[in-house]
Write an enzyme that holds these catalytic residues in place. Structure first.
Site, PDB file in Angstrom:
ATOM      1  N   ASP A 164      18.880  52.009 -49.527  1.00  0.00           N
ATOM      2  CA  ASP A 164      20.105  53.168 -49.048  1.00  0.00           C
ATOM      3  C   ASP A 164      19.645  54.139 -48.444  1.00  0.00           C
ATOM      4  O   ASP A 164      18.453  54.504 -48.215  1.00  0.00           O
ATOM      5  CB  ASP A 164      20.737  53.618 -50.370  1.00  0.00           C
ATOM      6  CG  ASP A 164      21.403  52.542 -51.305  1.00  0.00           C
ATOM      7  OD1 ASP A 164      21.625  51.561 -50.605  1.00  0.00           O
ATOM      8  OD2 ASP A 164      21.873  52.791 -52.576  1.00  0.00           O
ATOM      9  N   PHE A 165      20.556  54.696 -47.433  1.00  0.00           N
ATOM     10  CA  PHE A 165      20.503  55.982 -46.638  1.00  0.00           C
ATOM     11  C   PHE A 165      19.583  57.299 -47.256  1.00  0.00           C
ATOM     12  O   PHE A 165      18.571  57.415 -46.718  1.00  0.00           O
ATOM     13  CB  PHE A 165      21.650  56.345 -46.211  1.00  0.00           C
ATOM     14  CG  PHE A 165      21.675  57.265 -45.113  1.00  0.00           C
ATOM     15  CD1 PHE A 165      21.081  57.104 -43.675  1.00  0.00           C
ATOM     16  CD2 PHE A 165      22.170  58.750 -45.556  1.00  0.00           C
ATOM     17  CE1 PHE A 165      21.089  58.166 -42.817  1.00  0.00           C
ATOM     18  CE2 PHE A 165      22.083  59.854 -44.412  1.00  0.00           C
ATOM     19  CZ  PHE A 165      21.522  59.210 -43.118  1.00  0.00           C
TER      20      PHE A 165
END
Length: 240
Positions: free
Chosen positions: A101-102
């Site tokens: 994820d970011f």
């Protein structure tokens, strides 16, 4: 003999699916002959042209990155947000093996070897992934046992995991957990914690199979050693 679309994909100019489209469109020649048949197998040493340009087989490369926070696991971003490619500059057409994820940090493999990537991320491999999970709540001993046994998420019951408490802060109502899972579902660790009504504040993948990035600062990259690639393949194979 090898399938034509596989050879084209291995050259690094495009994906196998796009290579199939190029063949059907009549844009590929083998030894001077236009090939439109997807099942065609080219001989070793055949001269292959795509849109009039000869392709060459690309050397396989394997990198590991300590992915920094707030970075996308993509090659390009239309909104000009930071991506993992901002931290690596190589000639080969590499891509990330799986996704983080970011806001997730830690171990991330990049390669141009599609077969290797599939071995690592295929659901049947059960390659272990260990995360350091900072939570805005405190899981009970019973909660940890549930994580280890498997909990029911919207996409099915999770496989058995290992959960170890690293630290607790009773006053702040928070804890640091080490969680080892065998799968790589979308947002899996975060959803496992959300199951108990808590939120993940920080997530770091500290280990993927046998691979760690203790020697790398966030954003740093290094080539994998041949024995590391072999070891990852072996672990993925043993997990099936």
């Amino acid at each position: 003999m090898e399938r034509l679309q596989k050879i084209i994909a291995a050259s690094g100019i495009t994906s196998r699916r796009k290579a199939e489209e190029l063949i059907v469109q009549g844009r590929v020649k083998v030894d001077g002959e236009i090939i439109t048949q997807l099942g065609y197998q080219a001989k070793k040493g055949a001269v292959i042209l795509v849109d009039g340009k000869q392709i060459n087989k690309e050397n396989k490369v394997y990198y590991v990155m300590n992915k920094p926070k707030n970075t996308l696991c993509t090659l390009h971003d239309e909104h000009d947000r930071p991506t993992i490619m901002d931290f690596i500059n190589v000639e080969e057409r590499i891509f990330p093996v799986g996704r983080l994820d970011f806001d997730t940090t830690g171990v991330l493999i990049l390669t141009n070897d599609g077969e290797f990537a599939n071995e690592i991320i295929h659901p049947s491999s059960h390659l272990e992934k260990t995360y350091e999970v900072s939570i805005n709540g405190i899981l009970t001993g019973e909660n940890l046992k549930m994580l280890e046994k498997g909990i029911l998420l919207e996409d099915g019951i999770t496989l058995p995991a290992r959960a170890n408490t690293i630290a607790k802060n009773i006053e702040k109502g928070s804890m640091l957990l080490e969680l080892t899972i065998q799968e790589g579902r979308n947002r899996q660790v975060k959803r496992m914690i959300e199951y108990f009504g808590f939120e993940v504040k920080r997530l770091n993948r500290k280990r993927l199979g046998s691979l760690m990035v203790n020697d790398l600062k966030p954003g740093q990259v290094r080539l994998l050693k041949p024995f590391e690639v072999k070891q990852l393949r072996q672990l993925a194979k043993e997990g099936k």
